[in-house]
Write a protein that holds these residues in place. Structure first.
Motif, PDB file in Angstrom:
ATOM      1  N   SER A 177       0.825  -1.211   0.000  1.00  0.00           N
ATOM      2  CA  SER A 177       0.000   0.000   0.000  1.00  0.00           C
ATOM      3  C   SER A 177       0.858   1.260   0.000  1.00  0.00           C
ATOM      4  O   SER A 177       0.544   2.238  -0.693  1.00  0.00           O
ATOM      5  CB  SER A 177      -0.928  -0.006   1.215  1.00  0.00           C
TER       6      SER A 177
ATOM      7  N   SER B 215      -6.253  -2.986  -0.398  1.00  0.00           N
ATOM      8  CA  SER B 215      -7.260  -2.087  -0.952  1.00  0.00           C
ATOM      9  C   SER B 215      -7.661  -1.002   0.038  1.00  0.00           C
ATOM     10  O   SER B 215      -7.743   0.182  -0.318  1.00  0.00           O
ATOM     11  CB  SER B 215      -8.490  -2.882  -1.397  1.00  0.00           C
ATOM     12  N   ASN B 216      -7.906  -1.377   1.293  1.00  0.00           N
ATOM     13  CA  ASN B 216      -8.338  -0.390   2.286  1.00  0.00           C
ATOM     14  C   ASN B 216      -7.214   0.550   2.672  1.00  0.00           C
ATOM     15  O   ASN B 216      -7.430   1.760   2.814  1.00  0.00           O
ATOM     16  CB  ASN B 216      -8.879  -1.108   3.525  1.00  0.00           C
TER      17      ASN B 216
ATOM     18  N   LEU C 189      -6.530   3.022  -0.153  1.00  0.00           N
ATOM     19  CA  LEU C 189      -7.587   4.035  -0.163  1.00  0.00           C
ATOM     20  C   LEU C 189      -7.392   5.035   0.963  1.00  0.00           C
ATOM     21  O   LEU C 189      -7.552   6.249   0.779  1.00  0.00           O
ATOM     22  CB  LEU C 189      -8.951   3.352  -0.039  1.00  0.00           C
ATOM     23  N   GLY C 190      -7.028   4.533   2.150  1.00  0.00           N
ATOM     24  CA  GLY C 190      -6.823   5.423   3.281  1.00  0.00           C
ATOM     25  C   GLY C 190      -5.667   6.387   3.081  1.00  0.00           C
ATOM     26  O   GLY C 190      -5.761   7.573   3.433  1.00  0.00           O
TER      27      GLY C 190
ATOM     28  N   SER D 153      -6.726   9.284   1.018  1.00  0.00           N
ATOM     29  CA  SER D 153      -7.930   9.991   1.457  1.00  0.00           C
ATOM     30  C   SER D 153      -7.627  11.173   2.374  1.00  0.00           C
ATOM     31  O   SER D 153      -8.495  11.597   3.137  1.00  0.00           O
ATOM     32  CB  SER D 153      -8.866   9.009   2.170  1.00  0.00           C
TER      33      SER D 153
ATOM     34  N   ALA E 242      -5.006   7.009   7.410  1.00  0.00           N
ATOM     35  CA  ALA E 242      -5.301   5.679   6.862  1.00  0.00           C
ATOM     36  C   ALA E 242      -5.657   4.658   7.931  1.00  0.00           C
ATOM     37  O   ALA E 242      -6.138   3.566   7.595  1.00  0.00           O
ATOM     38  CB  ALA E 242      -4.103   5.175   6.059  1.00  0.00           C
TER      39      ALA E 242
ATOM     40  N   TYR F  97      -9.185   3.107   7.874  1.00  0.00           N
ATOM     41  CA  TYR F  97      -9.323   2.230   6.714  1.00  0.00           C
ATOM     42  C   TYR F  97      -8.563   0.919   6.943  1.00  0.00           C
ATOM     43  O   TYR F  97      -9.031  -0.156   6.555  1.00  0.00           O
ATOM     44  CB  TYR F  97      -8.786   2.924   5.464  1.00  0.00           C
TER      45      TYR F  97
ATOM     46  N   ALA G  91     -10.550  -1.287   9.249  1.00  0.00           N
ATOM     47  CA  ALA G  91     -11.703  -1.840   8.537  1.00  0.00           C
ATOM     48  C   ALA G  91     -11.275  -3.038   7.698  1.00  0.00           C
ATOM     49  O   ALA G  91     -11.964  -4.064   7.652  1.00  0.00           O
ATOM     50  CB  ALA G  91     -12.341  -0.768   7.658  1.00  0.00           C
ATOM     51  N   GLY G  92     -10.127  -2.913   7.034  1.00  0.00           N
ATOM     52  CA  GLY G  92      -9.605  -4.030   6.267  1.00  0.00           C
ATOM     53  C   GLY G  92      -9.130  -5.169   7.146  1.00  0.00           C
ATOM     54  O   GLY G  92      -9.295  -6.344   6.791  1.00  0.00           O
TER      55      GLY G  92
ATOM     56  N   SER H 186     -15.630   7.389  14.028  1.00  0.00           N
ATOM     57  CA  SER H 186     -16.133   6.022  14.067  1.00  0.00           C
ATOM     58  C   SER H 186     -16.162   5.446  15.472  1.00  0.00           C
ATOM     59  O   SER H 186     -16.873   4.490  15.745  1.00  0.00           O
ATOM     60  CB  SER H 186     -15.298   5.107  13.167  1.00  0.00           C
TER      61      SER H 186
END
Length: 246
Positions: free
Chosen positions: A64, A121-122, A125-126, A129, A157, A160, A163-164, A240
């Protein structure tokens, strides 16, 4: 508890033999009678799962970081990651078993591949972001790329990533079980999946249900552990985990 009670009543009312459908009491008896075998298998499956999850996290985070540095690199590598994710693991597991001579390493490899994609992927993305104004602020203060990565992008990140990680922990367990089914190893390298196979051949269905129960319980515990760690790390600074008052 209500569902278990209904299950037990149905088994008793229909006089179903244990090799067709054992009741909850039969499963509990199997857990007690075969506790040594079951918990030895649980420890082996858990060992494969934890190591595979650790490998997936380390490798996924490293990938990542690389992908977040270049859009071209991300567009080049991500399709292969997607292909690896959508390819049924049972299709490539036999090849890995053949290629990797050490059975335990092969099991960890298969489970790691299964758990890798959600992290990549997560986390990618993080890392992408981050709010543009915060990135501009870091540029104004002439922060280095490393400072921007560790002090801004990495923190952004984290939600994210967790979450992953919640998904990946469960997939690592699934990958470990599938790998054991494919490998069919016994002896000291036998986990819960092999116990299920062996119990099926011997028509020891209560032991099969006991093994399935332990696998399900392990998955729930892993997910709950990821939630707990996520809440502890994110603390009160991320929405969150912040409890709003009504």
């Amino acid at each position: 508890m209500g569902l278990l009670a209904v299950w037990q009543l149905v088994v008793v009312a229909l006089s179903l033999p244990v090799y067709v459908l054992p009741g909850p009491l039969d499963v509990l008896k199997a857990l007690y009678a075969d506790s040594d075998l079951l918990f030895t298998g649980l420890l082996f499956t858990l060992k494969v799962t934890v190591l595979a999850f650790a490998v997936a996290v380390l490798l996924g985070v490293a990938i990542s970081f690389l992908l977040s540095q270049s859009r071209l690199l991300e567009q080049s590598v991500m399709p292969y990651m997607v292909i690896l994710q959508v390819t049924p693991i049972v299709a490539i597991a036999p090849l890995i078993i053949i290629w990797v001579s050490n059975t335990f390493v092969a099991l960890v490899t298969i489970a790691s591949i299964t758990a890798l994609f959600p992290i990549v992927s997560n986390m990618t993305l993080g890392l992408r972001s981050v709010a543009p104004n915060l990135q501009s602020l870091f540029r104004i203060y002439r922060a280095s790329n490393w400072q921007t990565l560790t002090r801004l992008k990495l923190k952004a990140a984290l939600p994210y990533f967790f979450a992953g990680a919640r998904i990946s922990s469960g997939l690592a367990l699934i990958g470990a079980v599938v790998a054991e089914f494919v490998a069919g190893t016994g002896g000291t390298q036998s986990g819960l999946a092999y116990i299920i196979l062996e119990s099926g051949v011997q028509l020891k269905v209560p032991r099969m249900f006991a093994s399935l129960f332990l696998i399900s319980l392990t998955g729930i515990v892993l997910f709950a552990l990821m939630v707990f760690i996520s809440n502890r790390v994110l603390g009160a600074w991320h929405e969150s985990t912040v409890k709003t008052e009504h």
